[in-house]
Design an enzyme around this catalytic site. Structure first.
Site, PDB file in Angstrom:
ATOM      1  N   CYS A 132       0.858  -1.192   0.000  1.00 24.28           N
ATOM      2  CA  CYS A 132       0.000   0.000   0.000  1.00 24.28           C
ATOM      3  C   CYS A 132       0.898   1.248   0.000  1.00 24.28           C
ATOM      4  O   CYS A 132       1.802   1.363   0.831  1.00 24.28           O
ATOM      5  CB  CYS A 132      -0.894  -0.016   1.231  1.00 24.28           C
ATOM      6  SG  CYS A 132      -1.792   1.525   1.517  1.00 24.28           S
ATOM      7  N   ASN A 133       0.657   2.159  -0.920  1.00 28.15           N
ATOM      8  CA  ASN A 133       1.483   3.364  -1.018  1.00 28.15           C
ATOM      9  C   ASN A 133       1.458   4.199   0.256  1.00 28.15           C
ATOM     10  O   ASN A 133       2.479   4.755   0.650  1.00 28.15           O
ATOM     11  CB  ASN A 133       1.051   4.212  -2.216  1.00 28.15           C
ATOM     12  CG  ASN A 133       1.455   3.587  -3.527  1.00 28.15           C
ATOM     13  OD1 ASN A 133       2.417   2.823  -3.588  1.00 28.15           O
ATOM     14  ND2 ASN A 133       0.723   3.898  -4.579  1.00 28.15           N
TER      15      ASN A 133
END
Length: 117
Positions: free
Chosen positions: A10-11
């Site tokens: 997940c960024n």
């Protein structure tokens, strides 16, 4: 010590972990993909933040639910049920620090609440 919950790819989680590493703040990481969230942990969090804050309604997992399924998420119990079935729908990251939760990544919040740890 901090406990960070999320998904490695997940960024937003990557930004949070990078910030923690750059600021030399120790933490342990709980990856939902390797170890799903537990009902007891969600109940613990519900005492600190609302279910509305825990459910990530901006993510693709929420958007994949039908409008009928989305409409059933109306309280702690229904949100918990959906989150247990779809861990990727939990707002990320969740950071436990002392008796508080920090949800998502906001550098100003991190500086204010984590920089002196």
């Amino acid at each position: 010590m901090l406990h960070v919950y999320g998904i490695k790819n997940c960024n937003t989680v990557k930004k949070a972990l990078d910030w923690l590493n750059e600021n030399q703040i120790e933490y342990t990481f709980h990856d939902y993909k390797k170890e799903p969230a537990q009902e007891s942990k969600l109940k613990e969090w519900e005492k600190i933040v609302s279910w509305e804050e825990l459910v990530n309604k901006k993510g693709t997992t929420w958007k994949k639910l039908t409008p009928e399924q989305q409409a059933t998420v109306v309280d702690d119990a229904s949100a918990r049920e959906v989150l247990l079935q779809n861990n990727s729908m939990i707002k990320r990251p969740v950071i436990e620090v002392q008796n508080e939760l920090i949800l998502g990544f906001n550098e100003d919040t991190y500086k204010q609440k984590l920089a002196n740890l």
